[in-house]
Design an enzyme around this catalytic site. Structure first.
Site, PDB file in Angstrom:
ATOM      1  N   HIS A  22       2.526   5.161   2.079  1.00  0.00           N
ATOM      2  CA  HIS A  22       2.026   6.118   1.121  1.00  0.00           C
ATOM      3  C   HIS A  22       2.044   7.621   1.836  1.00  0.00           C
ATOM      4  O   HIS A  22       2.805   7.683   2.769  1.00  0.00           O
ATOM      5  CB  HIS A  22       0.617   5.850   0.727  1.00  0.00           C
ATOM      6  CG  HIS A  22      -0.345   5.141   1.734  1.00  0.00           C
ATOM      7  ND1 HIS A  22      -0.700   5.991   2.659  1.00  0.00           N
ATOM      8  CD2 HIS A  22      -0.856   3.948   2.251  1.00  0.00           C
ATOM      9  CE1 HIS A  22      -1.544   5.198   3.436  1.00  0.00           C
ATOM     10  NE2 HIS A  22      -1.477   3.980   3.243  1.00  0.00           N
ATOM     11  N   CYS A  65       0.414  -0.350  -1.313  1.00  0.00           N
ATOM     12  CA  CYS A  65      -0.785  -0.914  -0.351  1.00  0.00           C
ATOM     13  C   CYS A  65      -1.609  -1.787  -1.040  1.00  0.00           C
ATOM     14  O   CYS A  65      -1.241  -2.860  -1.405  1.00  0.00           O
ATOM     15  CB  CYS A  65      -1.339   0.299   0.179  1.00  0.00           C
ATOM     16  SG  CYS A  65      -2.358   0.008   1.784  1.00  0.00           S
TER      17      CYS A  65
HETATM   18  N1  GLN Z   1      -7.560  -3.274   1.780  1.00  0.00           N
HETATM   19  C1  GLN Z   1      -6.048  -3.584   2.173  1.00  0.00           C
HETATM   20  C2  GLN Z   1      -5.843  -3.530   3.542  1.00  0.00           C
HETATM   21  O1  GLN Z   1      -6.501  -3.003   4.301  1.00  0.00           O
HETATM   22  C3  GLN Z   1      -5.255  -2.255   1.369  1.00  0.00           C
HETATM   23  C4  GLN Z   1      -5.690  -1.000   2.169  1.00  0.00           C
HETATM   24  C5  GLN Z   1      -4.972   0.142   1.550  1.00  0.00           C
HETATM   25  O2  GLN Z   1      -4.839   0.115   0.131  1.00  0.00           O
HETATM   26  N2  GLN Z   1      -4.741   1.043   1.992  1.00  0.00           N
HETATM   27  O3  GLN Z   1      -4.788  -4.208   3.826  1.00  0.00           O
END
Ligand code: GLN
Length: 244
Positions: A190, A95
């Site tokens: 995840h 992510c």
């Molecule tokens: N901030 C990033 C997004 O929203 C990553 C978020 C996350 O790691 N879930 O795309």
């Protein structure tokens, strides 16, 4: 093996939003079941570890704010990371961590978080978040399931991790999810990722052993519970794939 397999967990105090720590538990346990000694080193915010001693690196996900904080530290180790990745260091980035492997992450307000530029990959935040259960089909690892929650839309020219069966994936449009480059795996999945996807967990362990110069023949494990967990996600009502 005499030397322990050394896993670096980068910045768990900042990048810990989506149970990414569970990935570490799975790697550790699957090694222990096979008698492979493991050492996990959590790296606190601001610190730049010596990559020469790492056999596997994990970079999790976090909010935009946390991502900005780690991006600065990571950029300071860009050349070391690049050299290690080119030499075959296995790296799992999830992510927010996945986004940071690329050139930039552009926030909804237009500000850009400069990434590591290790991969030819760009991410721009959309106005909606891409949230929900996800299933993909990966040529190398079969079905992979999990959860995604991101505003970022990622596009790249590398090999993807897999094709979206249900959910959004890299950008909700082209039907691809994740990235593979040398021994790097980047993904939006995840929840955490590895407990329900043991083939992927074992791939990481195998490549880490190879990178460490150790025998990498892994004894098979009875994965009935893991497979049942994956099946349970697949049988739930998954959102339709958003492909064009
Ligand atoms: N901030 C990033 C997004 O929203 C990553 C978020 C996350 O790691 N879930 O795309």
């Amino acid at each position: 093996m005499a030397r322990p397999l050394r896993i670096l967990h980068l910045y768990p105090d900042l990048l810990n939003l989506y149970a990414d720590r569970g990935n570490i538990l799975v790697l550790r346990r699957r090694c222990e079941w096979r008698g492979i000694p493991v050492e996990v080193q959590p790296v606190p915010r601001g610190e730049r570890p010596d990559l020469a001693h790492a056999h596997l690196v994990l970079l999790g996900g976090g909010s935009d704010r946390e991502q900005m904080l780690v991006a600065e530290t990571l950029r300071g180790m860009r050349e070391d990371l690049r050299a290690a990745v080119e030499a075959g260091l296995p790296l799992l980035a999830v992510c927010g961590g996945y986004q940071l492997l690329g050139h930039f992450y552009e926030l909804a307000d237009g500000r850009r978080v400069e990434g590591l530029g290790l991969l030819d990959l760009e991410t721009t935040a959309g106005r909606t978040r891409l949230i929900g259960n996800i299933a993909i089909e990966s040529p190398a690892f079969g079905t992979i399931v999990g959860f995604e929650n991101h505003a970022g839309r990622t596009r790249h020219r590398h090999e993807p991790l897999g094709r979206v069966l249900a959910g959004h994936g890299n950008n909700g449009e082209d039907g691809w999810e994740g990235v593979r480059y040398r021994n790097v795996i980047g993904t939006y999945i995840h929840g955490p990722l590895l407990p329900k996807n043991p083939a992927l967990a074992d791939h990481l362990i195998r490549t880490a052993l190879e990178y460490a110069g150790e025998p990498a023949d892994l004894a098979p494990l009875p994965d009935d519970l893991e497979q049942a967990a994956q099946q349970a996600v697949l049988e739930r009502r998954l959102p339709a794939a958003r492909t064009r």
